[in-house]
Design a protein around this motif. Sequence first.
Motif, short mmCIF file in Angstrom:
data_model
loop_
_atom_site.label_atom_id
_atom_site.label_comp_id
_atom_site.label_asym_id
_atom_site.label_seq_id
_atom_site.Cartn_x
_atom_site.Cartn_y
_atom_site.Cartn_z
N THR A 1 0.83 -1.20 0.00
CA THR A 1 0.00 0.00 0.00
C THR A 1 0.86 1.25 0.00
O THR A 1 0.60 2.20 -0.75
CB THR A 1 -0.92 0.00 1.24
N PHE A 2 1.91 1.25 0.86
CA PHE A 2 2.80 2.41 0.89
C PHE A 2 3.51 2.60 -0.45
O PHE A 2 3.63 3.73 -0.93
CB PHE A 2 3.83 2.26 2.01
N ALA A 3 3.97 1.51 -1.05
CA ALA A 3 4.66 1.61 -2.35
C ALA A 3 3.70 2.14 -3.42
O ALA A 3 4.09 2.99 -4.24
CB ALA A 3 5.22 0.25 -2.76
N SER A 4 2.46 1.68 -3.38
CA SER A 4 1.47 2.15 -4.35
C SER A 4 1.19 3.64 -4.15
O SER A 4 1.10 4.41 -5.11
CB SER A 4 0.18 1.35 -4.19
N ARG A 5 1.08 4.07 -2.89
CA ARG A 5 0.84 5.50 -2.61
C ARG A 5 2.03 6.35 -3.02
O ARG A 5 1.88 7.45 -3.52
CB ARG A 5 0.51 5.70 -1.14
N LEU A 6 3.23 5.83 -2.78
CA LEU A 6 4.43 6.57 -3.16
C LEU A 6 4.51 6.73 -4.67
O LEU A 6 4.83 7.81 -5.18
CB LEU A 6 5.68 5.88 -2.62
N LEU A 7 4.22 5.65 -5.40
CA LEU A 7 4.21 5.74 -6.86
C LEU A 7 3.12 6.69 -7.34
O LEU A 7 3.31 7.44 -8.29
CB LEU A 7 4.02 4.36 -7.49
N GLY A 8 1.98 6.68 -6.66
CA GLY A 8 0.90 7.61 -7.00
C GLY A 8 1.31 9.05 -6.78
O GLY A 8 0.93 9.95 -7.52
N PHE A 9 2.13 9.27 -5.73
CA PHE A 9 2.62 10.62 -5.47
C PHE A 9 3.67 11.04 -6.51
O PHE A 9 3.66 12.18 -6.98
CB PHE A 9 3.21 10.69 -4.06
N LEU A 10 4.55 10.13 -6.84
CA LEU A 10 5.63 10.46 -7.76
C LEU A 10 5.14 10.66 -9.20
O LEU A 10 5.64 11.53 -9.91
CB LEU A 10 6.72 9.38 -7.72
N PHE A 11 4.20 9.84 -9.61
CA PHE A 11 3.68 9.93 -10.98
C PHE A 11 2.27 10.51 -10.96
O PHE A 11 1.34 9.98 -11.55
CB PHE A 11 3.69 8.55 -11.65
N ARG A 12 2.12 11.61 -10.27
CA ARG A 12 0.84 12.23 -10.01
C ARG A 12 0.13 12.67 -11.30
O ARG A 12 -1.06 12.44 -11.48
CB ARG A 12 1.05 13.42 -9.07
N ARG A 13 0.84 13.29 -12.21
CA ARG A 13 0.21 13.81 -13.43
C ARG A 13 -0.31 12.68 -14.31
O ARG A 13 -1.40 12.77 -14.87
CB ARG A 13 1.21 14.66 -14.21
N ARG A 14 0.48 11.63 -14.43
CA ARG A 14 0.06 10.50 -15.25
C ARG A 14 -1.17 9.82 -14.66
O ARG A 14 -2.13 9.52 -15.37
CB ARG A 14 1.19 9.49 -15.38
N ARG A 15 -1.17 9.63 -13.36
CA ARG A 15 -2.31 9.00 -12.69
C ARG A 15 -3.54 9.91 -12.75
O ARG A 15 -4.66 9.42 -12.87
CB ARG A 15 -1.96 8.68 -11.23
N GLU A 16 -3.33 11.20 -12.67
CA GLU A 16 -4.44 12.15 -12.78
C GLU A 16 -5.07 12.07 -14.17
O GLU A 16 -6.30 12.08 -14.32
CB GLU A 16 -3.94 13.57 -12.49
N ARG A 17 -4.24 11.99 -15.18
CA ARG A 17 -4.74 11.87 -16.56
C ARG A 17 -5.51 10.56 -16.74
O ARG A 17 -6.60 10.53 -17.32
CB ARG A 17 -3.57 11.93 -17.54
N GLU A 18 -4.98 9.45 -16.20
CA GLU A 18 -5.66 8.17 -16.29
C GLU A 18 -7.01 8.20 -15.57
O GLU A 18 -8.01 7.65 -16.07
CB GLU A 18 -4.78 7.06 -15.70
N LEU A 19 -7.06 8.83 -14.40
CA LEU A 19 -8.31 8.94 -13.65
C LEU A 19 -9.33 9.76 -14.44
O LEU A 19 -10.51 9.38 -14.52
CB LEU A 19 -8.05 9.58 -12.28
N HIS A 20 -8.89 10.86 -15.02
CA HIS A 20 -9.79 11.71 -15.81
C HIS A 20 -10.35 10.92 -17.00
O HIS A 20 -11.56 10.96 -17.27
CB HIS A 20 -9.05 12.96 -16.29
N GLU A 21 -9.48 10.19 -17.68
CA GLU A 21 -9.94 9.39 -18.83
C GLU A 21 -10.91 8.30 -18.41
O GLU A 21 -11.92 8.06 -19.08
CB GLU A 21 -8.73 8.76 -19.54
N GLU A 22 -10.66 7.67 -17.26
CA GLU A 22 -11.55 6.61 -16.80
C GLU A 22 -12.92 7.16 -16.42
O GLU A 22 -13.96 6.59 -16.79
CB GLU A 22 -10.92 5.89 -15.60
N LEU A 23 -12.95 8.28 -15.72
CA LEU A 23 -14.23 8.87 -15.35
C LEU A 23 -15.00 9.35 -16.57
O LEU A 23 -16.23 9.21 -16.65
CB LEU A 23 -14.02 10.02 -14.35
#
Length: 175
Positions: free
Chosen positions: A6-28
């Motif tokens: 969970t911590f590793a996943s959150r850390l990766l989410g923090f580090l690659f924030r823009r990419r994950r934000e774009r993926e979330l926007h596309e999914e929604l």
Amino acid sequence: MSRMRTFASRLLGFLFRRRRERELHEELESHLRLLAEETVRGGMSLQEAQCSARREFGGVEQTKEAYRDQRGLPFLEALLQDMRFGVRLMAKDAALSIIIVTILAVGIGAGTSLCSLIDACLVRTSITHPIVDRWEAVRAYLPHQKTFVNFLSVPEIRGQTTPRSFRGRRSRSRR
């Protein structure tokens, strides 16, 4: 192991924030599009179907916030956001910022030096060399009698030590 994952996943989410934000926007957006397509098949117009899909789906921004909190490190993100805001405010009025930082530096330095002085003079010395052991004999001049008087310290009165003037080789060897 799950906490580490969970911590590793959150850390990766923090580090690659823009990419994950774009993926979330596309999914929604794809979910909204699928809901709108279902309502269009039911006989609604495209514009009405999109409004209905947004109502049925709920708040898009609230959903994004919920996923952001689960995905990243919110405390670290809030800290970075506050630091950016503080730097912007300091850059806005540099003279005031310099004065405030100087006052804080002098105050912290004075407090630290005062605490160090108290620690060195009172705390550390009383542990290693108690004040009672350091007082041996006090010689005072009494002007109304025109004489010198020797006062003894507490250890000398108790008989624990001998006055400094009477110490010989024998008392030094006992140390």
